[in-house]
Design a protein around this motif. Sequence first.
Motif, PDB file in Angstrom:
ATOM      1  N   GLU A  65       0.801  -1.225   0.000  1.00 40.88           N
ATOM      2  CA  GLU A  65       0.000   0.000   0.000  1.00 40.88           C
ATOM      3  C   GLU A  65       0.838   1.282   0.000  1.00 40.88           C
ATOM      4  O   GLU A  65       0.297   2.375   0.189  1.00 40.88           O
ATOM      5  CB  GLU A  65      -0.924   0.006   1.229  1.00 40.88           C
ATOM      6  CG  GLU A  65      -1.919  -1.148   1.277  1.00 40.88           C
ATOM      7  CD  GLU A  65      -2.839  -1.160   0.050  1.00 40.88           C
ATOM      8  OE1 GLU A  65      -3.321  -0.077  -0.349  1.00 40.88           O
ATOM      9  OE2 GLU A  65      -3.066  -2.255  -0.491  1.00 40.88           O
TER      10      GLU A  65
ATOM     11  N   HIS B 105       2.882   4.648  -0.982  1.00 45.67           N
ATOM     12  CA  HIS B 105       2.703   5.680  -1.998  1.00 45.67           C
ATOM     13  C   HIS B 105       3.981   5.805  -2.829  1.00 45.67           C
ATOM     14  O   HIS B 105       5.093   5.611  -2.329  1.00 45.67           O
ATOM     15  CB  HIS B 105       2.377   7.032  -1.344  1.00 45.67           C
ATOM     16  CG  HIS B 105       1.001   7.103  -0.760  1.00 45.67           C
ATOM     17  ND1 HIS B 105       0.701   6.650   0.499  1.00 45.67           N
ATOM     18  CD2 HIS B 105      -0.164   7.558  -1.286  1.00 45.67           C
ATOM     19  CE1 HIS B 105      -0.582   6.831   0.746  1.00 45.67           C
ATOM     20  NE2 HIS B 105      -1.140   7.371  -0.318  1.00 45.67           N
TER      21      HIS B 105
ATOM     22  N   ILE C  73      -1.570  -1.663  -8.332  1.00 41.78           N
ATOM     23  CA  ILE C  73      -1.581  -0.504  -7.438  1.00 41.78           C
ATOM     24  C   ILE C  73      -2.806   0.349  -7.736  1.00 41.78           C
ATOM     25  O   ILE C  73      -3.399   0.262  -8.811  1.00 41.78           O
ATOM     26  CB  ILE C  73      -0.295   0.336  -7.545  1.00 41.78           C
ATOM     27  CG1 ILE C  73      -0.181   0.987  -8.924  1.00 41.78           C
ATOM     28  CG2 ILE C  73       0.938  -0.496  -7.249  1.00 41.78           C
ATOM     29  CD1 ILE C  73       0.969   1.971  -9.018  1.00 41.78           C
ATOM     30  N   LYS C  74      -3.153   1.215  -6.770  1.00 41.69           N
ATOM     31  CA  LYS C  74      -4.321   2.077  -6.903  1.00 41.69           C
ATOM     32  C   LYS C  74      -3.892   3.504  -7.236  1.00 41.69           C
ATOM     33  O   LYS C  74      -2.776   3.923  -6.893  1.00 41.69           O
ATOM     34  CB  LYS C  74      -5.128   2.090  -5.600  1.00 41.69           C
ATOM     35  CG  LYS C  74      -5.569   0.717  -5.106  1.00 41.69           C
ATOM     36  CD  LYS C  74      -6.353   0.869  -3.803  1.00 41.69           C
ATOM     37  CE  LYS C  74      -6.766  -0.477  -3.234  1.00 41.69           C
ATOM     38  NZ  LYS C  74      -5.595  -1.250  -2.714  1.00 41.69           N
TER      39      LYS C  74
ATOM     40  N   THR D 214      -4.809   6.066  -5.808  1.00 42.60           N
ATOM     41  CA  THR D 214      -4.581   6.794  -4.558  1.00 42.60           C
ATOM     42  C   THR D 214      -3.159   6.599  -4.022  1.00 42.60           C
ATOM     43  O   THR D 214      -2.734   7.322  -3.123  1.00 42.60           O
ATOM     44  CB  THR D 214      -5.588   6.335  -3.490  1.00 42.60           C
ATOM     45  OG1 THR D 214      -5.557   4.907  -3.388  1.00 42.60           O
ATOM     46  CG2 THR D 214      -6.997   6.792  -3.848  1.00 42.60           C
ATOM     47  N   GLN D 215      -2.429   5.635  -4.580  1.00 41.04           N
ATOM     48  CA  GLN D 215      -1.033   5.443  -4.175  1.00 41.04           C
ATOM     49  C   GLN D 215      -0.090   6.366  -4.949  1.00 41.04           C
ATOM     50  O   GLN D 215       1.102   6.434  -4.640  1.00 41.04           O
ATOM     51  CB  GLN D 215      -0.600   3.983  -4.387  1.00 41.04           C
ATOM     52  CG  GLN D 215      -1.269   3.011  -3.425  1.00 41.04           C
ATOM     53  CD  GLN D 215      -0.891   1.573  -3.720  1.00 41.04           C
ATOM     54  OE1 GLN D 215      -1.685   0.808  -4.276  1.00 41.04           O
ATOM     55  NE2 GLN D 215       0.336   1.202  -3.380  1.00 41.04           N
TER      56      GLN D 215
END
Length: 453
Positions: free
Chosen positions: A139, A141, A187-188, A190-191
């Motif tokens: 998770e 960033h 990955i998202k 938001t990362q």
Amino acid sequence: MFLGIDIGTTAIKLGVIQENELLYTSDLPLKTYGDDRIKFQKGDELLAALTAGILAIPAWMRQQITIISFSTAMHSLMPDNGKKQIFLWSDVQAASAIDRFKQTNLATRFYEISGTPIHAMSPFAKLLYFQETKQYPAEIHWYGIKELVMQYFTGKPFIDYATASATGLFDLREKQWSKEILNYLGIKATQLAPLADTTQAFEMLPEIRTLFDFSQEIQVVIGASDGTLAAYASYYSTDRTASLTIGTSAAVRQITKKIQLDQKKQNFCYYLKEDLLVSGAPSNNGGIVLAWAAEQVSADPAVFYETLPDLLTDTTPGANNLRFWPYLNGERAPYWSNEIKGGFYDLTLQHTRADMVRSVIEGMLLNIRQLVELVAEGEELSVSGGFFQTAALGKLAADIFGTPCYYAPQNEPIFGLYYLLEQPEQRIEENQAFLPDPVERDTYKRIASNYFV
């Protein structure tokens, strides 16, 4: 006054501009760490150098700055784990992972989406490698140089469209992070950092404004990437859409309004502003090849550059049929290979040291000729970089490319920032022109036809 900050991979350059005039400039070296595979900078050192550089600007000048904006090097990736370790474009940890990915159908698809070549330099490749090796928490960033400085000045780790479009993660048409590419990487969005257009303004943190004694009216404008801004500076100051910069590395760039991609040779195409893109092709092997020749081939490295004009006069085009492949540092366009190597070809006992030096220069320029033909075939070039400060080298480049080259010293990312944000009145100034000799142009056209075979 306007403060432009260009954060490259070897130095930070600051420039204060007022009414098209550069009033103050300074260069701050940056140290790169690692080995032949891993290349990174330390974010804390970068911010410390940047802080010291701004504080060195005279106080009366700082107090009149109303806009501060940033040009940053492309393809950086920083896992946000507190260490501020910034992996640079030259980091090739991902070479094997990206070579495997190139064999899949998705390689073609992702290049079309992003406009970023499929190569170990890109954050996409680095993320692919880091995800495969599970070096970082799932998770975490992922940021870069632009996000680091935006966080420092505004408290928000934004990234601009131009820098984002060089990550290999950005949808060039939709102007957002590509769901398809991020899903593949696991990955998202938001990362990653939130996105902003290149001219978007932000408020500066009060404590940072106080630290530098800036006025309360100062705005932080996010800016763009160094390559796109160098191309825009050339376009704005010369009215020519095609440009070439030869520094340590080299790049041919074209200002365009349409997405231009070539699946085979993989030119890049990056966002600049609402109605403009920058298409182009980079080479790893520019001035770094001449620096190698000075140390390893020349009779006296101390006078190598000043003796080049006489050497070119005393030798002939084609270096007596000696060829040199300039791939001493791998190569990006048009080969996109970390494994390609350099060397002399057709070397005999009859060849002299002067022939060898001339062939090194010709090989470097004939390689760049391939990029000119890919990006700006048949067009006049606006040229910049230390290479062209030697008139004899500029003339040789014009002969090899077969097109006029006009030296434009204002092709600096800092001026690109200034032109992008301030849109001053254009002052088209003709600088030194390098015009091809018809006979030597035709000679090099023949030489180029089978040089790299």
